[in-house]
Design a protein around this motif. Sequence first.
Motif, PDB file in Angstrom:
ATOM      1  N   THR A  40       0.804  -1.220   0.000  1.00 59.66           N
ATOM      2  CA  THR A  40       0.000   0.000   0.000  1.00 59.66           C
ATOM      3  C   THR A  40       0.836   1.268   0.000  1.00 59.66           C
ATOM      4  N   SER A  41       2.027   1.205   0.508  1.00 55.94           N
ATOM      5  CA  SER A  41       2.844   2.414   0.587  1.00 55.94           C
ATOM      6  C   SER A  41       3.854   2.460  -0.552  1.00 55.94           C
ATOM      7  N   THR A  42       4.118   3.654  -1.028  1.00 53.55           N
ATOM      8  CA  THR A  42       5.105   3.843  -2.088  1.00 53.55           C
ATOM      9  C   THR A  42       6.484   3.405  -1.616  1.00 53.55           C
ATOM     10  N   VAL A  43       6.794   3.690  -0.366  1.00 47.79           N
ATOM     11  CA  VAL A  43       8.093   3.296   0.191  1.00 47.79           C
ATOM     12  C   VAL A  43       8.238   1.774   0.147  1.00 47.79           C
ATOM     13  N   MET A  48      10.690  -2.996  -2.194  1.00 48.19           N
ATOM     14  CA  MET A  48      10.564  -4.342  -2.747  1.00 48.19           C
ATOM     15  C   MET A  48      11.034  -4.393  -4.202  1.00 48.19           C
ATOM     16  N   ALA A  49      10.869  -3.286  -4.935  1.00 42.23           N
ATOM     17  CA  ALA A  49      11.360  -3.248  -6.317  1.00 42.23           C
ATOM     18  C   ALA A  49      12.873  -3.407  -6.344  1.00 42.23           C
ATOM     19  N   ILE A  50      13.534  -2.949  -5.286  1.00 43.77           N
ATOM     20  CA  ILE A  50      14.986  -3.105  -5.178  1.00 43.77           C
ATOM     21  C   ILE A  50      15.335  -4.473  -4.580  1.00 43.77           C
ATOM     22  N   ALA A  51      14.610  -4.869  -3.548  1.00 41.31           N
ATOM     23  CA  ALA A  51      14.930  -6.102  -2.821  1.00 41.31           C
ATOM     24  C   ALA A  51      14.670  -7.358  -3.649  1.00 41.31           C
ATOM     25  N   ASN A  52      13.578  -7.404  -4.401  1.00 43.89           N
ATOM     26  CA  ASN A  52      13.245  -8.629  -5.141  1.00 43.89           C
ATOM     27  C   ASN A  52      14.332  -9.058  -6.116  1.00 43.89           C
ATOM     28  N   PRO A  53      14.861  -8.159  -6.956  1.00 41.07           N
ATOM     29  CA  PRO A  53      15.941  -8.605  -7.848  1.00 41.07           C
ATOM     30  C   PRO A  53      17.195  -9.031  -7.082  1.00 41.07           C
TER      31      PRO A  53
END
Length: 139
Positions: A40-43, A48-53
């Motif tokens: 829900t939060s942009t942060v 997660m966009a950084i952590a997943n890869p």
Amino acid sequence: MNDYRRELAKRLKTDPSLSAIGVLAVDPGAMPTNLTRRATSTVQRVAMAIANPLMSIVSKFSAPNGHYRTPAQSASDVIRAALDTETLGKRPDGIYLNGHVLAECGPEARDERKCEVVWRESIGFAGIGEGDTVLKEWR
């Protein structure tokens, strides 16, 4: 087989019609997936966009049963748990697998009082009521 029983296994054993059912738990590890798109939060979404890869890369280079696993590795562990009667027995019960390795669950998971609280709260959260389960000792 562990000498302790978790809450579901304990309740199944008290019900003659369900007592032959075994309970086995598999810890899939941390997995990079697209489920985080619902954050829900942009942060959270950016993190997660950084952590997943990064997790995907780490899981490729870590031990087969490391803390970070690909969804395929974790799915393989669950399938093995369901089908491996040679290692786990015909009807595994009271078994905890950390990925594909037999292990002991943590001390909180062995705390009988905490297990009862989690069971009771889960019944409430799920909205399970009279007639929703065949398990006799469900409360």
